[in-house]
Design an enzyme around this catalytic site. Structure first.
Site, mmCIF file in Angstrom:
data_model
loop_
_atom_site.group_PDB
_atom_site.id
_atom_site.type_symbol
_atom_site.label_atom_id
_atom_site.label_comp_id
_atom_site.label_asym_id
_atom_site.label_seq_id
_atom_site.Cartn_x
_atom_site.Cartn_y
_atom_site.Cartn_z
ATOM 1 N N ASP A 170 0.866 -1.225 0.090
ATOM 2 C CA ASP A 170 -0.068 0.045 -0.123
ATOM 3 C C ASP A 170 0.909 1.281 -0.232
ATOM 4 O O ASP A 170 1.271 1.513 0.858
ATOM 5 C CB ASP A 170 -1.042 -0.157 1.298
ATOM 6 C CG ASP A 170 -2.020 -0.902 1.138
ATOM 7 O OD1 ASP A 170 -1.806 -2.004 0.561
ATOM 8 O OD2 ASP A 170 -2.891 -0.772 1.645
ATOM 9 N N LYS A 181 -6.666 3.074 -3.641
ATOM 10 C CA LYS A 181 -6.975 3.236 -2.230
ATOM 11 C C LYS A 181 -7.455 4.647 -1.802
ATOM 12 O O LYS A 181 -6.440 5.579 -2.314
ATOM 13 C CB LYS A 181 -6.158 2.717 -1.350
ATOM 14 C CG LYS A 181 -6.339 2.762 0.149
ATOM 15 C CD LYS A 181 -5.194 1.893 0.723
ATOM 16 C CE LYS A 181 -5.295 1.932 2.377
ATOM 17 N NZ LYS A 181 -3.964 1.248 3.129
ATOM 18 N N LYS A 227 -10.283 0.178 -2.917
ATOM 19 C CA LYS A 227 -10.126 0.097 -1.304
ATOM 20 C C LYS A 227 -10.332 1.137 -0.519
ATOM 21 O O LYS A 227 -9.463 2.211 -0.393
ATOM 22 C CB LYS A 227 -8.714 -0.388 -1.007
ATOM 23 C CG LYS A 227 -8.443 -0.728 0.621
ATOM 24 C CD LYS A 227 -7.217 -1.261 0.945
ATOM 25 C CE LYS A 227 -6.951 -1.414 2.340
ATOM 26 N NZ LYS A 227 -5.468 -1.651 3.040
#
Lengths: 335, 505
Positions: A167, A235, A271
């Site tokens: 991430d 995300k 996400k």
């Protein structure tokens, strides 16, 4: 923009924008994307939030939500013990119900990856039935304020330690000052750093930090930018900046992945992270996914919730559906 | 399983406490009607809901007489502040009984519960709150100091927003000091009768609000009654014309809210996803039973294919079915008659060469249903681009330049509403300036607010409802003749002249 370096590693951008990939061609493309009407987007999100999900649909949604969770601990106080506890919770979310699905992944800081991998043991990885991935935040998370070399080392480190998913954060400063090429190049470089020794890649989630991008137009451009540069997932947030994930922002990003799919036939994941704490909220997201991108996005390869406290609220609701009455905080375990 | 086939989530009808039979609401009481009763049915199931009285000419006469008595004895003697108190009380009672009213509306009209719950009933309360606030401030309505009420208002409303249209009519009339006799539509009398109960609950002086049910004959008797001072009608242009004719030459004041064929203009710089939502809201909101519906989509030619494709994708997630299910997006068509008209015009559209498309959806076998429909390849001369269909049917046309968009949008006998979609503010203002429509929405559609006046150009009617302008329809300047019995008053030539002129257009 260092064209020579990225040309080979950014096949999507070359496919969509053509061969002469430059800062200005990128900027022209991103600025040519239709705008977002904030009032309309928020109204649409609110409308999706009024869906009434009951009985069998609710039971299915709750189980699905659990299987989409990236169970997260991102604290300065994290220890190997805390990570082991988190992993145990992810493997057995409800101690009283072995039929309860497992979470999709645990999400930790890079230096905690070895402990997570060790704690998972045979349950590590999504290649196996009921396996759990290890996701690591990297690239000087959460601010992203470090040199590229540090960011790449941070990434490579986590991958070498066994992280299945990275991430990363984008350089919001560069994005807001219009240096799209820099943001693009960094994502491309981090993607390259996700390459394992055997030539496979750890999955790359690109955190836009939508709370700092501030406008929906920026979020949409940043989403396209991340996908063009090679993101497997886009995300919303680090969880360290308010506002974190919101339903309108998530709907917008789902619209982008839907449009990308229409354009190329390729499916990108989304996400939302931070701020989703209740089953009720998570079900609104499930509705938004199904009605925006489509039901096929309701799987761990294409959607994740970045959350910590959400899991227990879903478990309470799940128990309520099974038994017909509410229990309490002491009937779900803390991690 | 498919998650998108959401499990049934029906709103409970348990809190409805309906009578098996309803009389007419005259002088504060429910009384039997003189003509044979009729049945109001649920358009989703064709099942009987309640037996409804029909008001004869004599019953209408009694209602008007009650309204006249109430006007003279009680309502006109109250201060604005006191009238306002009653209106606030009604508004609060509407909020208290909101769920019940929403369920009754969806049952009787066929509209989805999420619309009656989230749009209709909250707006009804908002309308009463808004005009309650005006009741003691009429000096600021723009008609000079101490404007006067008109007297007795005859109000005839349609079936598409039964309770909301009632609120649009009754709230400003009462705030301005008039008394009313209202006739709800034949197919949707239920919520007006529940509203009569609210009037009783609020302790409104007897006769201030009278509700007479029935069909066209009852409406005609009411509009033609010599002792009404004001006629307010919302409905079809054909009936509106007839009313204008009957009112011409009398001293009755008239406002007409008639049909429309709204243009929804989408420019190539529009926020595309929101525009698609707006198109959906413009034409599929309330099954398209909306006089200001965006039934003509004017889309810039260079984005036509993309918009249509996105629209089709979006329509596949629309849920058509049980109006009382909380997840229903599109409910039942209000009546067999209306369904027949929608089918007929759609068939004509196909015969004239337009391409017809509907998403796959299983329509219930009972009741009146019509799948959301898009017509592409529609020419400006097609009947489906000219006639008001009043159903979930969208005609898609194209344009190349802003000038062409304006010309095509205005090229209709109607002029009620229009929408403009563009990210460029200056373009929105320039185009809006040239559109001849009473309401123009920018980057949205079908939004209503009691503070905003609503009304039409050309065959869409005249007069405005809502806002300060809506008060003017129920007031006269202090200098005007006192509101005595309309039969005794001399005809006001200025008013009739306006009527004749508008009709002649």
């Amino acid at each position: 923009m260092s064209i020579d370096k990225v040309v080979n590693s950014a096949p999507r951008a070359i496919e969509v924008l053509g061969g002469d990939l430059t800062e200005s061609s990128l900027k022209r493309y991103l600025n040519g994307i239709p705008g977002v009407d904030a009032v309309g987007l928020e109204a649409r999100a609110a409308d999706l939030g009024t869906r009434s999900i009951k009985t069998t649909s609710k039971a299915w949604a709750l189980d699905t939500i659990i299987s989409l969770i990236d169970l997260t601990t991102l604290e300065g106080a994290d220890t190997p013990g805390k990570v082991r506890s988190l992993v145990a919770k992810g493997l057995t979310p409800d101690a009283g119900d072995p039929s309860c699905p497992r979470v999709a992944a645990v999400c930790v800081y890079g230096d905690m990856v070895p402990y997570a991998v060790e704690a998972l043991g045979a349950f590590h990885g999504d290649g196996i039935e009921g396996g759990i991935n290890v996701a690591a935040v990297a690239t000087a998370f959460p601010s992203g304020r470090a040199s590229l070399a540090v960011k790449l080392a941070d990434t490579a480190d986590a991958v070498a330690a066994g992280a299945d998913e990275i991430d990363m954060v984008i350089d919001r400063g560069a994005f807001l000052s219009g240096r799209y090429g820099l943001v693009f190049d960094e994502i491309v470089a981090v993607k390259e750093a996700c390459r394992r020794a055997d030539g496979t890649f750890a999955h790359l989630k690109v955190i836009l930090e939508t709370g700092e991008l501030n406008t929906y137009d920026n979020v949409r451009r940043a989403s396209w930018l991340a996908i063009l540069a090679g993101a497997d997932f886009i995300k919303t947030s680090t969880g360290k900046v308010a506002p974190a994930a919101t339903l309108p922002v998530t709907v917008l990003m789902l619209e982008v992945v839907r449009d990308w799919y229409r354009l190329t036939g390729e499916k990108i994941g989304v996400k939302p992270a931070g701020g989703i704490r209740t089953s009720k909220d998570a079900i609104k997201y499930a509705v938004a996914i199904a009605e925006t991108a489509g039901e096929e996005w309701l799987q761990p390869q294409l959607f994740r919730f970045g959350a910590s406290s959400l899991l227990n609220d879903v478990l309470l609701q799940r128990q309520k559906l099974a038994t017909g009455h509410y229990s309490g905080a002491d009937y779900v375990t803390i991690d | 399983m498919s998650f998108l086939e959401y499990a049934a989530a029906p709103e409970s009808t348990a809190l409805l406490n309906l009578q098996s039979e309803y009389g007419l609401f005259i002088d504060g009481e429910f009384v039997a009607g003189s003509d044979p009763t009729f049945s109001t049915i649920s358009p989703a199931t064709e099942k009987h809901i309640a037996t409804i009285a029909t008001a004869s000419a004599g019953d209408v006469d009694a209602a008007v007489a009650a309204a006249r008595r109430a006007y003279e004895k009680s309502w006109s003697t109250l201060s604005g502040r006191e009238r306002g108190k009653y209106l606030f009380r009604i508004a609060r009672l509407v909020q208290e009984r909101a769920r019940e009213l929403a369920v009754a509306e969806s049952l009787d009209n066929g509209k989805p519960i999420k619309e009656s719950r989230d749009v209709d009933v909250p707006l009804v309360a908002a309308w009463f709150f808004y005009y309650a606030g005006w009741a003691d401030k009429l000096d600021y309505a723009g008609l000079g100091a101490s404007p006067r009420a008109l007297g007795v208002a005859a109000q005839v409303i349609p079936w598409n927003f039964p309770l909301l249209m009632l609120a649009w009519k009754i709230a400003p009339a009462l705030a301005a000091g008039n008394t009313v006799v209202l006739k709800p539509a034949e197919t949707t009398p239920l919520t007006a009768l529940l509203f009569a109960e609210i009037v009783q609950q609020a302790g409104l002086p007897a006769g201030v609000v009278n509700i007479v049910t029935g069909a066209g004959e009852t409406g005609r008797a009411l509009v033609d009654h010599p002792d009404v001072n004001k006629v307010a009608f919302t409905g079809s242009t054909a009936v509106g014309r007839e009313i204008a004719r009957s009112v011409a030459g009398t001293s009755k004041r008239l406002t007409l809210e008639l049909g429309g064929k709204g243009a929804n203009i989408v420019f190539d710089d529009a926020p595309i996803d929101q525009a698609v939502e707006g198109i959906v809201r413009g034409i599929f909101f309330n099954q398209g039973h909306v006089c200001c519906a965006g039934s003509r989509l004017l889309v810039q030619e260079n984005i036509h294919d993309e918009v249509v494709e996105r629209l089709k994708t979006r329509l596949q997630t629309l849920r058509v079915g049980d109006p009382l299910d909380k997840n229903t997006d599109v409910g039942a068509i209000n009546s067999a008659e209306q369904l027949q008209r929608i089918r007929q015009l759609s068939d004509i559209g196909e015969a004239e060469g337009a391409e017809r498309w509907s998403p796959a959806c299983d329509l219930p076998t009972e009741g009146f249903w019509f799948a959301p429909t898009i017509f592409t390849n529609v020419s400006t001369s097609s009947r489906i681009a000219r006639d008001e269909i009043f159903g979930p049917v969208l005609s898609v046309l194209t344009f190349r330049t802003p000038a062409e968009a304006v010309a095509k949008a205005n090229n209709t006998p109607y002029g009620l509403s229009a929408g403009i979609w563009s990210d460029k503010g200056s373009k929105i203002l320039a185009v809006a300036d040239k559109l001849r429509a009473g309401v123009i929405w920018a980057n949205t559609f079908n939004q209503f607010d009691p503070a905003s006046p609503f009304g039409g150009y050309k065959e869409s009617g005249y007069g405005r409802e809502g806002g300060k302008q809506g008060l003017a329809a129920y007031l006269q300047a202090a200098a005007a003749a006192p509101a005595v019995s309309a039969t005794a008053a001399t005809a006001a030539p200025a008013v009739s002249a306006t009527v004749t002129k508008e009709v002649a257009r």
